[in-house]
Design a protein around this motif. Structure first.
Motif, PDB file in Angstrom:
ATOM      1  N   UNK A 134       0.822  -1.214   0.000  1.00  0.00           N
ATOM      2  CA  UNK A 134       0.000   0.000   0.000  1.00  0.00           C
ATOM      3  C   UNK A 134       0.854   1.261   0.000  1.00  0.00           C
ATOM      4  N   UNK A 135       1.975   1.213   0.715  1.00  0.00           N
ATOM      5  CA  UNK A 135       2.844   2.392   0.820  1.00  0.00           C
ATOM      6  C   UNK A 135       3.377   2.830  -0.549  1.00  0.00           C
ATOM      7  N   UNK A 136       3.405   1.912  -1.488  1.00  0.00           N
ATOM      8  CA  UNK A 136       3.839   2.247  -2.848  1.00  0.00           C
ATOM      9  C   UNK A 136       2.886   3.259  -3.477  1.00  0.00           C
ATOM     10  N   UNK A 137       1.611   3.177  -3.113  1.00  0.00           N
ATOM     11  CA  UNK A 137       0.574   3.948  -3.778  1.00  0.00           C
ATOM     12  C   UNK A 137      -0.026   5.057  -2.930  1.00  0.00           C
ATOM     13  N   UNK A 138       0.058   4.920  -1.604  1.00  0.00           N
ATOM     14  CA  UNK A 138      -0.719   5.815  -0.743  1.00  0.00           C
ATOM     15  C   UNK A 138       0.107   6.422   0.381  1.00  0.00           C
ATOM     16  N   UNK A 139      -0.287   7.646   0.756  1.00  0.00           N
ATOM     17  CA  UNK A 139       0.302   8.320   1.910  1.00  0.00           C
ATOM     18  C   UNK A 139      -0.260   7.694   3.189  1.00  0.00           C
ATOM     19  N   UNK A 140       0.303   8.060   4.327  1.00  0.00           N
ATOM     20  CA  UNK A 140      -0.200   7.540   5.599  1.00  0.00           C
ATOM     21  C   UNK A 140      -1.652   7.957   5.826  1.00  0.00           C
ATOM     22  N   UNK A 141      -1.972   9.183   5.506  1.00  0.00           N
ATOM     23  CA  UNK A 141      -3.350   9.651   5.653  1.00  0.00           C
ATOM     24  C   UNK A 141      -4.301   8.848   4.776  1.00  0.00           C
ATOM     25  N   UNK A 142      -3.899   8.573   3.554  1.00  0.00           N
ATOM     26  CA  UNK A 142      -4.738   7.790   2.648  1.00  0.00           C
ATOM     27  C   UNK A 142      -4.884   6.347   3.131  1.00  0.00           C
ATOM     28  N   UNK A 143      -3.824   5.792   3.725  1.00  0.00           N
ATOM     29  CA  UNK A 143      -3.918   4.430   4.266  1.00  0.00           C
ATOM     30  C   UNK A 143      -4.909   4.398   5.425  1.00  0.00           C
ATOM     31  N   UNK A 144      -4.947   5.443   6.228  1.00  0.00           N
ATOM     32  CA  UNK A 144      -5.958   5.527   7.286  1.00  0.00           C
ATOM     33  C   UNK A 144      -7.352   5.525   6.654  1.00  0.00           C
ATOM     34  N   UNK A 145      -7.533   6.280   5.590  1.00  0.00           N
ATOM     35  CA  UNK A 145      -8.827   6.328   4.913  1.00  0.00           C
ATOM     36  C   UNK A 145      -9.191   4.975   4.296  1.00  0.00           C
ATOM     37  N   UNK A 146      -8.241   4.313   3.667  1.00  0.00           N
ATOM     38  CA  UNK A 146      -8.486   2.979   3.121  1.00  0.00           C
ATOM     39  C   UNK A 146      -8.916   2.022   4.232  1.00  0.00           C
ATOM     40  N   UNK A 147      -8.195   2.072   5.342  1.00  0.00           N
ATOM     41  CA  UNK A 147      -8.479   1.194   6.471  1.00  0.00           C
ATOM     42  C   UNK A 147      -9.869   1.467   7.034  1.00  0.00           C
ATOM     43  N   UNK A 148     -10.211   2.739   7.182  1.00  0.00           N
ATOM     44  CA  UNK A 148     -11.539   3.101   7.686  1.00  0.00           C
ATOM     45  C   UNK A 148     -12.637   2.681   6.716  1.00  0.00           C
ATOM     46  N   UNK A 149     -12.366   2.736   5.420  1.00  0.00           N
ATOM     47  CA  UNK A 149     -13.353   2.317   4.428  1.00  0.00           C
ATOM     48  C   UNK A 149     -13.595   0.816   4.518  1.00  0.00           C
TER      49      UNK A 149
END
Length: 178
Positions: A134-149
């Motif tokens: 995931x880190x290849x594609x997303x920032x930490x903030x975006x990973x939080x959003x992915x996780x929450x989704x």
């Protein structure tokens, strides 16, 4: 038909839900409305997930559709497949989402999101290798959003499945903010 009767939220909660959903109350909303505070809180949480995150619409719908498949939530699939198509998910991606073990969409970013969604939904814990993809594609903030989704739509789909809400219980037309 769901296992429980439908209820209606308070006028204030109904207005907030209808504003988010383009004027309608769904079967989900009507079941949540057995507890007005729950219906209001759920609407706020899902409103944030659907409308206030920075992740792209196609990625959000990819997650929602994959969770629907993993949790056998036919209602959720039916409610979101047209949105997924509208936001750019093509038939080959939709076919992969329906597979027990997807072999790959041909899109490395999507495949990383699917792997993350699968591990969160099936295993709860996520391997370091999957997380690093995931880190290849997303920032930490975006990973939080992915996780929450992923977490939020596991909640939605499990609620719907447990209460017996089926695709046939859907309203004829759902707004893009469902």
């Amino acid at each position: 038909m769901p296992r429980l009767s439908y209820a209606l939220p308070s006028d204030a909660t109904a207005e907030r839900i209808r504003n988010r959903r383009g004027g309608i109350l769904t079967p989900l909303d009507k079941l949540l409305s057995h507890n007005d505070a729950l219906a209001a809180g759920w609407n706020s949480l899902l409103g944030a997930v659907r409308q206030q995150f920075s992740i792209r619409d196609d990625v959000r719908e990819l997650i929602i559709l994959r969770v629907a498949v993993l949790n056998n939530a036919e209602y959720e699939w039916a409610a979101h497949v047209d949105l997924g198509i509208r936001f750019g998910l093509d038939e080959s991606v939709l076919e992969q989402l329906r597979e027990e073990s997807p072999s790959g969409t041909g899109n490395a970013e999507f495949d990383a999101v699917i792997a993350y969604t699968d591990e969160m939904t099936r295993n709860i814990s996520v391997t370091e290798a999957t997380f690093e993809r995931l880190r290849t594609w997303y920032s930490e903030s975006e990973i939080v959003e992915l996780t929450a989704t992923v977490a939020s739509y596991n909640m939605v789909s499990r609620f719907l499945v447990a209460l017996g809400v089926e695709a046939s219980d859907r309203e004829p037309v759902l707004s893009p903010n469902a």
